[in-house]
Design an enzyme around this catalytic site. Structure first.
Site: not given
Length: 406
Positions: A121, A199, A202, A225, A364
């Site tokens: 991202h 990261d 997700q 999220k 993104c």
């Protein structure tokens, strides 16, 4: 078996109608909807004990402080951090990554290297580019292949003694591809002394996270999220690194002593939490953790994988649908285009008229789209409250879009 109807009943927005049609919400990779317990936790803070934390001796402040610190402990357990002070509350993944990129400024020198991947991202690209501009370090990128997977043969060549930071997403937001972070971490430990940043924006909603077993140095994720409000998130860092790094923001709450001559910093985690925090949001993040753990991450993952595989099968049966990352290990996302149907947003607008919310565009992740030579995809992303019947509505909507656009 999950009682999906019971779960759906906890989400008031799912009973809404869009353009006269029942809402089919399939944009969960952008943000998930919020269950009643999360909404109630946020509202209850402002209704019943709204006060600033850590600074007051009065009752409301004491209650607010206790509730927010309980939420920190919930997040600690949720990702299996060793200590609760290794959890830094942030505004989300982007702020967590920027915090690290700023704090690492003093650690890098010209010629040092930062390794990311082609599947990142923008929030896991731009802060590192800015860090390279400040320090003279060089950005290296693990390439991807046509299947949407990282080229692991390149990893060993790219990780050297020059590598000071490795920052990789756990799951691609654009394709849903699950990256082999365990392998990458193992290779990084073998060939460098690099800091490992994951990261987890997700992965936190979809997978069971264990940062100690993962052996990452830092893990960042967003609350919105994973059924929590927007504007909240967390940065996990190993205690020794958080003690060593300088703070990102200066101001109230993060000081031990402040004089005009010199300021010393507070103990963890407050060293990195300058100013008044999002108390209600952080408490609601704890409620979202409760919601996920009550259902069980393994049950959520199984249900979402069923939806993903069914959606892929049904979409491919239409013909003229190209799914990106089709054969890769994925979680939560099916990302596709309609051959010959123009830009993805055209199909997205047709689906919206049918009450179906998907995301269209580059998500993104422009480097991914550039790799495939496309402007963007249609992305349907799943959460625990989605159903097979909703997938059928999506497929019927795509079929209608094809007829209108081709």
């Amino acid at each position: 078996m999950l009682n999906i109807e019971s779960i759906r009943a906890q989400f008031p927005i799912l009973s809404e109608k869009i353009n006269g049609k029942p809402l089919v919400y399939l944009d969960n990779a952008a943000t998930s909807q919020k269950p009643l317990r999360v909404l109630s936790a946020w509202e209850n803070y402002y209704r019943s004990y709204n006060a600033n934390v850590h600074r007051g001796i009065h009752t409301l402040s004491q209650i607010a402080t206790e509730e927010m610190e309980n939420a920190r402990k919930k997040v600690q357990r949720f990702i299996n951090a060793e200590f609760d002070h290794e959890i830094i509350f942030t505004r989300g993944t982007t702020e967590g990554l920027n915090l690290l990129a700023y704090a690492f400024t003093s650690k890098l020198r010209p010629g040092d290297e930062i390794l990311i991947s082609h599947l990142e991202h923008h929030s896991n690209i731009v802060p590192w580019q800015m860090l390279c501009e400040r320090t003279g370090a060089k950005l290296q990128v693990i390439p991807m292949n046509d299947s949407g997977e990282l080229d692991l043969l390149a990893v060993d060549a790219l990780i050297t003694e020059k590598t000071k930071i490795v920052s990789i997403n756990h799951i691609s937001n654009a394709l849903g591809v699950v990256n082999p972070i365990e392998y990458i971490i193992k290779r990084a430990r073998a060939h460098s002394s690099a800091y490992i940043v994951i990261d987890g924006a997700q992965s936190a909603p979809h997978l069971k996270i264990d940062v100690q077993a993962m052996d990452c140095d830092f893990f960042v994720f967003s609350g919105h999220k994973m059924y929590a409000p927007m504007g909240v998130g967390a940065l996990y860092g190993k205690e020794k690194h958080l003690l060593d790094l300088p703070p990102f923001h200066g101001g109230g709450e993060m000081i031990a002593e402040c004089t005009f001559e010199k300021t010393t910093y507070a103990a963890l985690p407050f060293k990195f939490e300058a100013g008044t925090p999002n108390v209600g949001g952080n408490i609601a993040l704890g409620a979202a953790v409760d919601f996920i753990e009550e259902i069980g991450q393994q049950h959520i993952a199984k249900h979402e994988n069923t939806l993903l595989h069914y959606a892929q099968q049904q979409l491919l049966s239409l013909g003229g649908v190209k799914i990106y990352g089709q054969d890769a290990l994925r979680a939560g996302v099916v990302s596709f285009t309609l051959e010959g149907a123009g830009i993805a947003s055209d199909a997205g607008m047709i689906l919206d008229k049918l009450g179906i919310a998907v995301r269209t565009g580059h998500h993104c992740t422009q480097p991914i789209m550039n790799f495939y030579g496309i402007a963007g995809t249609i992305r349907a992303s799943f959460a625990v409250y989605n159903t097979l019947e909703e997938v059928d509505l999506l497929v019927e909507g795509v079929k209608k879009a094809k007829k209108m656009l081709l």
